[in-house]
Design a protein around this motif. Structure first.
Motif, PDB file in Angstrom:
ATOM      1  N   ALA A 194       0.835  -1.208   0.000  1.00  0.00           N
ATOM      2  CA  ALA A 194       0.000   0.000   0.000  1.00  0.00           C
ATOM      3  C   ALA A 194       0.868   1.257   0.000  1.00  0.00           C
ATOM      4  CB  ALA A 194      -0.943  -0.007   1.207  1.00  0.00           C
ATOM      5  N   GLU A 195       1.949   1.234   0.760  1.00  0.00           N
ATOM      6  CA  GLU A 195       2.853   2.395   0.806  1.00  0.00           C
ATOM      7  C   GLU A 195       3.533   2.594  -0.541  1.00  0.00           C
ATOM      8  OE1 GLU A 195       4.300   5.796   2.290  1.00  0.00           O
ATOM      9  OE2 GLU A 195       2.893   4.488   3.334  1.00  0.00           O
ATOM     10  N   LEU A 196       3.934   1.512  -1.191  1.00  0.00           N
ATOM     11  CA  LEU A 196       4.529   1.624  -2.522  1.00  0.00           C
ATOM     12  C   LEU A 196       3.521   2.247  -3.489  1.00  0.00           C
ATOM     13  CD1 LEU A 196       6.811   1.102  -4.554  1.00  0.00           C
ATOM     14  CD2 LEU A 196       5.837  -1.184  -4.894  1.00  0.00           C
ATOM     15  N   ALA A 197       2.281   1.811  -3.443  1.00  0.00           N
ATOM     16  CA  ALA A 197       1.250   2.382  -4.318  1.00  0.00           C
ATOM     17  C   ALA A 197       1.075   3.875  -4.048  1.00  0.00           C
ATOM     18  CB  ALA A 197      -0.073   1.642  -4.126  1.00  0.00           C
ATOM     19  N   ARG A 198       1.088   4.250  -2.776  1.00  0.00           N
ATOM     20  CA  ARG A 198       0.955   5.664  -2.413  1.00  0.00           C
ATOM     21  C   ARG A 198       2.162   6.476  -2.889  1.00  0.00           C
ATOM     22  NH1 ARG A 198       2.202   9.406   0.864  1.00  0.00           N
ATOM     23  NH2 ARG A 198       3.697   8.274   2.144  1.00  0.00           N
ATOM     24  N   LEU A 199       3.346   5.857  -2.862  1.00  0.00           N
ATOM     25  CA  LEU A 199       4.577   6.550  -3.251  1.00  0.00           C
ATOM     26  C   LEU A 199       4.803   6.599  -4.766  1.00  0.00           C
ATOM     27  CD1 LEU A 199       7.162   5.265  -0.610  1.00  0.00           C
ATOM     28  CD2 LEU A 199       6.419   7.639  -0.959  1.00  0.00           C
ATOM     29  N   ARG A 200       4.071   5.823  -5.538  1.00  0.00           N
ATOM     30  CA  ARG A 200       4.323   5.735  -6.989  1.00  0.00           C
ATOM     31  C   ARG A 200       4.427   7.098  -7.680  1.00  0.00           C
ATOM     32  NH1 ARG A 200       5.952   0.940  -9.734  1.00  0.00           N
ATOM     33  NH2 ARG A 200       5.021  -0.754  -8.589  1.00  0.00           N
ATOM     34  N   PRO A 201       3.514   8.043  -7.435  1.00  0.00           N
ATOM     35  CA  PRO A 201       3.663   9.342  -8.103  1.00  0.00           C
ATOM     36  C   PRO A 201       4.982  10.036  -7.727  1.00  0.00           C
ATOM     37  CG  PRO A 201       1.450   9.125  -7.200  1.00  0.00           C
ATOM     38  CD  PRO A 201       2.249   7.975  -6.667  1.00  0.00           C
ATOM     39  N   THR A 202       5.374   9.940  -6.468  1.00  0.00           N
ATOM     40  CA  THR A 202       6.636  10.532  -6.026  1.00  0.00           C
ATOM     41  C   THR A 202       7.812   9.833  -6.695  1.00  0.00           C
ATOM     42  OG1 THR A 202       5.675  11.134  -3.899  1.00  0.00           O
ATOM     43  CG2 THR A 202       8.074  11.030  -4.000  1.00  0.00           C
ATOM     44  N   LEU A 203       7.765   8.499  -6.785  1.00  0.00           N
ATOM     45  CA  LEU A 203       8.837   7.741  -7.412  1.00  0.00           C
ATOM     46  C   LEU A 203       8.922   8.040  -8.911  1.00  0.00           C
ATOM     47  CD1 LEU A 203       8.305   4.331  -5.592  1.00  0.00           C
ATOM     48  CD2 LEU A 203       9.982   6.128  -5.042  1.00  0.00           C
TER      49      LEU A 203
END
Length: 121
Positions: free
Chosen positions: A11-20
Motif C-alpha cells: 500500500a505504501e509503494l502504491a501511495r509513493l508511486r507518483p513521487t517515485l
C-alpha cells in the motif's frame, strides 16, 4: 524502527508511486543537465546551471518524502527501496527495485540485495 507488513508495504509503494515517478523524471533531467554542463557537453533545451541546481533541490525534496515514510532508499539509479518488516519472526527488508511490478521480494537485513529471495506465497 517501524515495521511494515507485506500488505502495508504494498500500500505504501502504491501511495509513493507518483513521487517515485517524479523522482525518476527529475533524476533523468538532472543527469542530462549535468552532462550538458561538462566540458564538451552538448547543450540541452532543459537549461543550464540554475535548472540543474533546481533539479538537485527537487531530488533532495523527493528523497526526503520517501524516507519520511520509514522506507529506506538504498539506490537512486536504479531506485531501490527496502521496507523494514518481520517475516516469520525474522527481521527482513521487503525489497522493491525500479522496474518491479510490486513488492514480491525480500532479503535478510544482514545479506542485502545479494540475498534477495521471492516472498513466500
Amino acid at each position: 524502527m517501524a515495521l511494515f507488513t507485506v500488505a502495508e508495504a504494498r500500500a505504501e509503494l502504491a501511495r509513493l508511486r507518483p513521487t517515485l515517478d517524479r523522482l525518476v523524471a527529475v533524476r533523468a533531467d538532472a543527469a542530462e543537465l549535468a552532462a550538458s554542463l561538462s566540458p564538451g557537453g552538448t547543450p540541452t533545451p532543459l537549461g543550464g546551471m540554475p535548472e540543474l541546481k533546481a533539479a538537485e533541490a527537487l531530488l533532495d525534496e523527493l528523497i526526503t518524502t520517501v524516507q519520511d515514510t520509514g522506507v529506506h532508499l538504498k539506490g537512486l539509479a536504479p531506485l531501490l527501496l527496502d521496507f523494514p518488516a518481520d517475516l516469520g519472526g525474522e527481521d527482513v527488508l521487503l525489497c522493491w527495485l525500479e522496474g518491479d511490478a510490486g513488492i514480491d521480494w525480500y532479503h535478510r537485513v544482514d545479506l542485502g540485495f545479494a540475498g534477495r529471495r521471492p516472498l513466500p506465497s
